[in-house]
Write a protein that holds these residues in place. Structure first.
Motif, PDB file in Angstrom:
ATOM      1  N   SER A 116      -6.320  11.769  -1.589  1.00 61.15           N
ATOM      2  CA  SER A 116      -7.463  11.268  -2.357  1.00 61.15           C
ATOM      3  C   SER A 116      -7.846  12.239  -3.464  1.00 61.15           C
ATOM      4  CB  SER A 116      -8.652  11.033  -1.429  1.00 61.15           C
ATOM      5  OG  SER A 116      -8.986  12.233  -0.736  1.00 61.15           O
ATOM      6  N   PHE A 175       0.847  -1.192   0.000  1.00 66.26           N
ATOM      7  CA  PHE A 175       0.000   0.000   0.000  1.00 66.26           C
ATOM      8  C   PHE A 175       0.878   1.235   0.000  1.00 66.26           C
ATOM      9  CE2 PHE A 175       1.210  -0.364   4.344  1.00 66.26           C
ATOM     10  CZ  PHE A 175       1.109   0.896   4.905  1.00 66.26           C
ATOM     11  N   GLU A 218      -3.191   7.079  -0.322  1.00 66.07           N
ATOM     12  CA  GLU A 218      -4.439   7.028   0.427  1.00 66.07           C
ATOM     13  C   GLU A 218      -4.795   8.405   0.990  1.00 66.07           C
ATOM     14  OE1 GLU A 218      -3.834   4.078   3.384  1.00 66.07           O
ATOM     15  OE2 GLU A 218      -3.871   2.393   1.980  1.00 66.07           O
TER      16      GLU A 218
END
Length: 466
Positions: free
Chosen positions: A119, A111, A116
């Motif tokens: 966005s 990840f 994240e």
């Protein structure tokens, strides 16, 4: 004279990094060389932005390097680059990719914590500036303006600005509640217990036309309005009637933001059209619907012009028609539609039997017949205009006529004959009305609370002095 500008960023409480970001060799004896030029200032801001974002991204990545459950460092798999668009340039951000810890049962083995977090790849402040100025001037002029005063990315173009404006408007649209046939809530005993409202509200609604991009029709109608409370800020609203499926909800939300209560006195001034009248129905139990006097006199003026033309061919019949029109106007001004309607019907009958070679007689008869239908359909909305005027109450939507020009004419470029899709015009109306009444910034601060915490100029000067 050589000037060096250095940047110092404290990454932790105990350490900092220092780097020279600009070196200038400026003469001191030429007026145009005093201080920073616009290009130099944009360069400074661009370099500052790069360093600040790099430090923030590095700190964020370091905080998320360790597993949130067991605290062990998660091994790196590699790096990618994220481009973040800001008012001070497009900044490349180094984004590490990590192997997910064994104790974290995630969907993927790896990840990216920064991916994240980012966005959205456009800074809220830039999105706000693009939306604000594109709501006031054309998309191309907005690009030129931002590039003139800010070090925005060179790839910024009119299509990007338009897409960002549409995205902002669509987000606001998604927050609207469901449409309802009636927004009257509660019952009279409940309304009596409500606190005394701050003051009456006058709402004017009118329509305008925009050239259509779709070849199936040349124009489509847009509805705009202005809500004027007695002691609060005014609000604009607008929509494309044939595209919007929540017109009443939209108007109701505007009124709620102005403190609407079920015991609030509201006067709706409209032109009597079905679409406009239906939009304001069942909005409040204390609502009063008034037919705009301006639209009555406008029709009477047209009939009067026809009567003047008839005078060159049939002076006696023209004089009788003019006398009847004056009587009709007097009855309507005093709210006596019961006497006005028979007079209008007599006028229509009299015109039907006039024998003349007046070339506009057919149009005269048609206008009189349409006026008869117009008054008959809106008889229940005709008050005593004279009495309202004596008490200082509004009788005309002249302020809404100017609203049509402000909201529609000055941006949708009637003179330039610009063409619009219904969706594009509707979305632009949502942001333009918020810019005009000063509520767009508040909407952005609602979405991004940190924007409201930005320091003012005085606070920044205090911090720099310290």
């Amino acid at each position: 004279m050589k000037i060096e500008i250095k940047l110092r960023i404290a990454a932790t409480d105990d350490g900092f990094c220092e780097e020279e970001i600009l070196s200038l060799d400026k003469p001191h004896d030429r007026l145009e060389a005093i201080g920073l030029s616009l290009a130099e200032a944009k360069g400074v801001l661009g370099r500052l932005q790069e360093h600040i974002i790099a430090a923030q991204a590095a700190t964020l990545a370091a905080e998320r390097r360790c597993c949130a459950q067991c605290g062990r460092a998660q091994p790196s798999k590699g790096r990618a680059v994220i481009r973040f668009r800001t008012p001070f340039g497009d900044v490349p951000i180094s984004s590490p990719r990590l192997h997910r810890c064994a104790c974290d049962a995630g969907k993927s083995k790896t990840f990216s914590p920064l991916t994240e977090f980012f966005s959205e790849h456009v800074a809220p402040e830039l999105l706000y500036l693009e939306t604000k100025w594109a709501s006031l001037v054309s998309f191309g002029v907005t690009v030129d303006l931002l590039k003139d005063v800010l070090p925005v990315g060179s790839t910024l173009n009119a299509e990007t600005v338009r897409n960002h404006l549409h995205r902002t408007a669509a987000r606001a649209e998604a927050e609207l509640g469901e449409e309802r046939p009636s927004f009257v809530e509660g019952f009279p005993p409940m309304w009596a217990k409500l606190p005394i409202p701050e003051g009456p509200i006058v709402v004017g609604i009118d329509g305008g036309y925009v050239r259509a991009r779709d070849g199936t029709q040349s124009h489509f109608e847009v509805m705009v309005g202005k809500s004027i409370p007695e002691d609060r800020d005014n609000r604009y609203f607008g929509l494309v009637q044939s595209h919007d499926d929540k017109p009443r909800r939209r108007l109701h939300e505007v009124l709620l933001e102005q403190g609407l209560q079920m015991n609030q006195d509201i006067t709706f001034l409209t032109d009597g059209g079905d679409s406009v009248r239906n939009m304001a129905v069942a909005m409040s139990p204390c609502a009063e619907h008034v037919l705009d006097w301006f639209h009555i006199t406008m029709r009477l003026t047209v009939l009067g012009q026809y009567a003047k033309g008839l005078a060159h061919h049939n002076p006696r019949e023209a004089e009788d028609a003019a006398r009847e029109l004056k009587r009709i106007k007097g009855y309507l001004w005093n709210g006596n539609h019961r006497r006005a309607l028979p007079c209008i019907e007599w006028l229509v009958d009299d015109l039907d039997v006039v024998e003349t070679d007046y070339p506009s007689m057919k149009a005269f008869r048609k206008a009189a017949d349409e006026f008869n239908t117009y008054i008959a359909n809106n008889a229940g909305m005709i008050p005593n205009y004279a009495e309202r005027r004596r008490y200082g109450e509004r009788v005309s939507t002249g302020f809404v006529e100017s609203t049509v020009n402000v909201v529609v004419g000055k941006r949708f470029s009637k003179r330039q004959q610009m063409r619009w899709s219904k969706e594009g015009a509707h979305l632009l109306l949502q942001t333009r009305t918020r810019v005009l009444d000063g509520t767009l910034r508040g909407k952005f601060e609602q979405w991004y609370p940190g924007l409201s915490g930005n320091k003012s100029a005085s606070q920044l000067e205090t911090a720099m002095a310290a």
